[in-house]
Design an enzyme around this catalytic site. Structure first.
Site, mmCIF file in Angstrom:
data_model
loop_
_atom_site.group_PDB
_atom_site.id
_atom_site.type_symbol
_atom_site.label_atom_id
_atom_site.label_comp_id
_atom_site.label_asym_id
_atom_site.label_seq_id
_atom_site.Cartn_x
_atom_site.Cartn_y
_atom_site.Cartn_z
ATOM 1 N N ASP A 32 -32.643 21.570 30.251
ATOM 2 C CA ASP A 32 -31.486 22.244 29.664
ATOM 3 C C ASP A 32 -31.578 23.746 29.898
ATOM 4 O O ASP A 32 -32.309 24.225 30.781
ATOM 5 C CB ASP A 32 -31.397 21.869 28.168
ATOM 6 C CG ASP A 32 -29.970 21.868 27.639
ATOM 7 O OD1 ASP A 32 -29.456 22.969 27.360
ATOM 8 O OD2 ASP A 32 -29.357 20.789 27.508
ATOM 9 N N ASP A 56 -23.069 18.911 19.119
ATOM 10 C CA ASP A 56 -24.437 19.404 18.950
ATOM 11 C C ASP A 56 -25.057 18.843 17.684
ATOM 12 O O ASP A 56 -26.225 19.066 17.408
ATOM 13 C CB ASP A 56 -24.454 20.940 18.888
ATOM 14 C CG ASP A 56 -24.461 21.549 20.284
ATOM 15 O OD1 ASP A 56 -24.684 20.800 21.257
ATOM 16 O OD2 ASP A 56 -24.245 22.767 20.397
ATOM 17 N N ASP A 67 -21.960 23.129 30.780
ATOM 18 C CA ASP A 67 -21.719 23.609 29.420
ATOM 19 C C ASP A 67 -20.695 24.738 29.420
ATOM 20 O O ASP A 67 -20.392 25.340 30.459
ATOM 21 C CB ASP A 67 -23.052 24.098 28.838
ATOM 22 C CG ASP A 67 -23.129 23.926 27.330
ATOM 23 O OD1 ASP A 67 -22.070 23.841 26.688
ATOM 24 O OD2 ASP A 67 -24.256 23.899 26.804
ATOM 25 N N LYS A 69 -25.457 18.811 33.650
ATOM 26 C CA LYS A 69 -24.777 19.034 32.373
ATOM 27 C C LYS A 69 -24.049 20.363 32.496
ATOM 28 O O LYS A 69 -24.674 21.400 32.708
ATOM 29 C CB LYS A 69 -25.805 19.073 31.237
ATOM 30 C CG LYS A 69 -25.225 19.400 29.864
ATOM 31 C CD LYS A 69 -26.313 19.238 28.800
ATOM 32 C CE LYS A 69 -25.893 19.763 27.440
ATOM 33 N NZ LYS A 69 -27.027 19.768 26.493
HETATM 34 C C1 GLA Z 1 -24.819 24.137 23.909
HETATM 35 C C2 GLA Z 1 -24.980 22.652 24.158
HETATM 36 C C3 GLA Z 1 -26.397 22.248 23.834
HETATM 37 C C4 GLA Z 1 -27.354 23.033 24.673
HETATM 38 C C5 GLA Z 1 -27.140 24.522 24.477
HETATM 39 C C6 GLA Z 1 -27.962 25.334 25.438
HETATM 40 O O1 GLA Z 1 -24.871 24.434 22.557
HETATM 41 O O2 GLA Z 1 -24.068 21.928 23.423
HETATM 42 O O3 GLA Z 1 -26.569 20.874 24.049
HETATM 43 O O4 GLA Z 1 -27.183 22.698 26.021
HETATM 44 O O5 GLA Z 1 -25.774 24.873 24.644
HETATM 45 O O6 GLA Z 1 -27.763 26.683 25.297
#
Ligand code: GLA
Length: 729
Positions: A366, A548, A478, A476
């Site tokens: 991540d 989240d 974001d 992923k």
């Molecule tokens: C967001 C995403 C999380 C994670 C953070 C990383 O909040 O929803 O799952 O990836 O960013 O900064």
């Protein structure tokens, strides 16, 4: 073909398996009127429902009451400024500052299949097919052409609508509003169902009665948003999960939207959905066309469950694309809640080693692998591997992960830039900002101006290099802040109102490049959790991170709201560690597993540090995923109980298409004294077939299970769950 034109009556009839939609053209001036939408009917001669034989009559009969006519007529696509005082679907401003606009039908075309909407995510015909009608209307004074498109998906009972606005004149004009759909109908004591929330509390349902005047839901944040969801339903008072009438609309769009119901003086409802009007103004030069996003309409006479089923089937058959759309997704473990920014190759590999041995199939790295990002205050925009954290670079890490038999995935936040980044230092004007005014920050970051091709190209080049440098099999994507301080350094002043939509077009363009150039990569969209969970995003990624909030109990309402309109296969759901990072609650590991099984299923924890008894449970959870995922992904979903409504327990069910197998998930939230077991009546089974309840000495027919039900036990303790698996004999 589900579309017929009855020339004599000047009526269009659109039919799906269980619904009909009728449009009529009236008077010498060819006003397009809305006759009917609802349960499928046989007749087309329903022009009387347009009430043109009642005062104030049509303008050719009663020119002295033209304005009154326009203000009462059930209009298919209402315009502003000539006498309809209800909310218009189309608002135009001329160069001279005038706003009057009226639409009159001129022609139509009916064809099989469907056209792609340029630049926008568009549902497609797929195997079950669809047919389209384009109704062309004009305002001669403005040299304006409006094409109303309706695509009829018979099998799924869905009709999609979008609109193209063309400037056929020699002068520019400005579009201040162009809704994707508008329907006028008599109010049958409708209630309105919408989805709302905040960060970590997305898509909680809300139901309220329509009052006279104007009510709705919208986003002006530049994303479909945590707070308000691009979905709205009108339902009769008696509507429950399995009975009553409900009309649904959702937008296939990820940016600003407006949805509203306006009840007028005659108790008629005008129901609309479309691109958001906050900050919106689009200059249309001569020869140009503006396309609205698609609105996805459905109707059910059998309650919410049928609306849900229509949307699930529609999204599965006509929205999701790519290699993974019908496939089981690899079980992933994501390091976000495990390590946040504090990781390096060694740490990630220690997680991967443990995870591989437990049956987990993919490691996702991540936020925090690039630039000098060790906190959330820098480096967005600098998509180069931080070799201090990842010595040997990405390829070394990925090779080692692959050697363990696991796939590897990576996180990006392509639309953002940190003020503390090389990209921003080099191109400060690439951030969305009003020139001369310091934009506001969220999470110490700005939004990149994706209306600019050079910005999108730059980010693409960086992403492409990363993705080509190693065997990356998952991304992923974001997006962690809403837009503010709307301003683009390059758009001409008259086009600044186009920024939010042009930004979305840039995002879609980059996602399209990603899925076309890396067709084997599984894309998961995300936006601070679930701020951009919508059908627009699902066109690019078959799954979206739902929230989240990974707490199993908070997830009940979030997943209920999400699953009401999106297939379970699209809901990103992980098991995380406790006390839960969002709410501090401790729930049994087993229950966390049951809730995650309803979505894509994965882990979001440091598997090397969780309690041994939890870790030991992982192989069993993995086995449950393999046992049930085909059923969850492909089956029909039903809601049996709602914790949001009863504050005690939650229960949902999936049934395979052939009705041979079913899985019921029961979650008891708080334990309590002096309670009975709860009789739950199942749904969707074959009434005359016998089902064995796995693990129990019980075989019952579908009718008994559905009409009499089974007892769900009272369990001693909080946050407990149970799976009931039924197999046809
Ligand atoms: C967001 C995403 C999380 C994670 C953070 C990383 O909040 O929803 O799952 O990836 O960013 O900064």
């Amino acid at each position: 073909m589900g579309i017929t034109y009855f020339e004599q009556e000047r009526i269009f009839k659109l039919d799906t398996a269980s619904t009909s939609y009728l449009i009529g053209i009236v008077d010498e001036e060819n006003f397009p009127g809305h006759i009917y939408y609802g349960k499928r009917i046989t007749d087309h001669r329903l022009g009387h429902l347009l009430r043109v034989e009642e005062p104030p009559f049509v303008p050719s009969r009663n020119a002295g009451e033209r304005v009154s006519f326009l203000d009462t007529f059930a209009t298919e696509y209402p315009t502003h400024g000539v006498g309809d005082y209800r909310e218009a679907a189309l608002k135009i401003r001329t160069k001279d500052g005038h706003r009057a606009c009226g639409l009159h039908y001129v022609s139509h075309e009916i064809f099989e299949g469907k056209k792609k909407i340029p630049g926008l995510p568009t549902s497609f015909a797929g195997e079950s097919g669809c047919s389209t009608i384009e109704i062309v209307c004009v305002d001669k004074h403005l040299n304006l052409k409006v094409i109303l498109s309706y695509c009829v998906f018979e099998k799924e009972d869905v009709i999609t609508r979008h609109v193209a606005v063309e400037n056929d004149g020699s002068e520019e004009f400005f579009i201040e509003k162009a809704a994707s759909m508008s329907i006028d109908m008599d109010n049958r004591d409708f209630e309105m169902l919408t989805l709302h929330g905040s960060w970590a509390r997305e898509r909680h349902k809300q139901r309220r009665k329509l009052g006279i005047g104007y009510q709705g839901t919208s986003s002006g944040r530049g994303e479909s948003s945590h707070q308000n969801h691009p979905f709205m339903a009108l339902m009769t008072e008696n509507c429950t999960w399995d009975q009553g009438e409900i009309y649904g609309v959702q937008m296939m769009y990820s940016g600003n939207f407006d949805m509203q119901a306006e009840v007028n003086q005659f108790n008629c409802v005008r129901w609309q959905a479309g691109i958001g009007t906050k900050d919106f103004c689009w200059k249309l030069a001569p020869g140009e066309t503006f396309y609205t996003p698609e609105a996805l309409l459905t109707y059910s006479a059998e309650g919410i469950d049928k609306m849900t089923a229509n949307y699930h089937e529609f999204i599965r058959n006509h929205v999701l694309r790519g290699k993974y759309k019908d496939k089981k997704r690899p079980i992933l473990i994501n390091n976000w809640e495990a390590t946040y920014f504090a990781f390096d190759t060694e740490k990630l590999l220690s997680i991967a080693k443990q995870a591989a041995g437990l049956g987990i199939e993919m490691l996702v790295m991540d936020d925090g692998w690039f630039g000098k990002r060790n906190l959330d205050n820098c480096s967005l925009g600098d998509w180069q591997v931080n070799e201090q954290k990842l010595p040997g670079g990405l390829s070394y890490l990925v090779d080692e992960v692959n050697k363990l038999g696991m796939k590897f995935g990576i996180w990006f936040e392509p639309e953002m830039v940190s003020p503390d980044s090389d990209l921003y230092r080099e191109h400060p004007d690439w951030a969305i900002a009003v020139p001369g005014r310091t934009p506001g920050m969220v999470r110490t970051q700005y939004v990149l101006d994706f209306s600019r091709k050079e910005v999108v190209d730059n980010i693409w080049n960086q992403m492409e290099l990363v993705l080509k440098s190693a065997n990356v099999e998952y991304v992923k994507w974001d997006m962690n802040r809403p837009l503010s301080d709307l301003g683009s350094a390059v758009l001409e002043p008259e086009r600044q109102g186009e920024l939010a939509h042009r930004y979305m077009l840039g995002v879609y363009e980059l996602q399209e490049r990603l899925v076309t150039n890396f067709p084997d990569v599984l894309l998961e969209n995300c936006s601070g959790g679930g701020a951009r969970f919508d059908a627009g995003m699902l066109y690019y990624s078959p799954q979206i991170w739902c929230s989240d909030d990974t707490d199993a109990i908070e997830r009940l309402a979030i997943q209920e709201g999400t699953a009401m309109i999106y297939p379970l296969s699209t809901m990103g759901a992980h098991i995380s560690d406790c006390p839960n990072h969002a709410v501090g609650r401790t729930t049994p590991f087993e229950t966390r597993g049951y809730v995650a099984l309803a979505g894509t299923f994965g882990y979001e924890l440091d598997v090397t540090r969780i309690p041994d008894k939890d870790r030991e449970m992982i192989p069993d959870q993995v086995a449950l995923y393999h046992k049930y995922n085909d059923l969850v992904r492909e089956g029909d979903y039903y809601r049996l109980e709602s914790y949001q409504d009863n504050h005690l327990f939650d229960c949902w069910q999936v049934v395979s298409k052939d009705k041979k197998e079913s899985l019921v998930t029961w979650i008891q939230v708080l334990g309590g004294p002096s309670r009975h077991s709860r009789v739950v009546r199942l749904k969707g089974l074959a009434p005359d077939k016998r089902y064995r309840i796995e693990g129990e000495d019980m075989v019952l027919t579908g009718d008994s299970l559905m009409y009499a039900g089974i007892c769900m036990p009272v369990m001693s303790g909080d946050f407990l769950g149970k799976l009931v698996h039924l197999v046809q004999e």
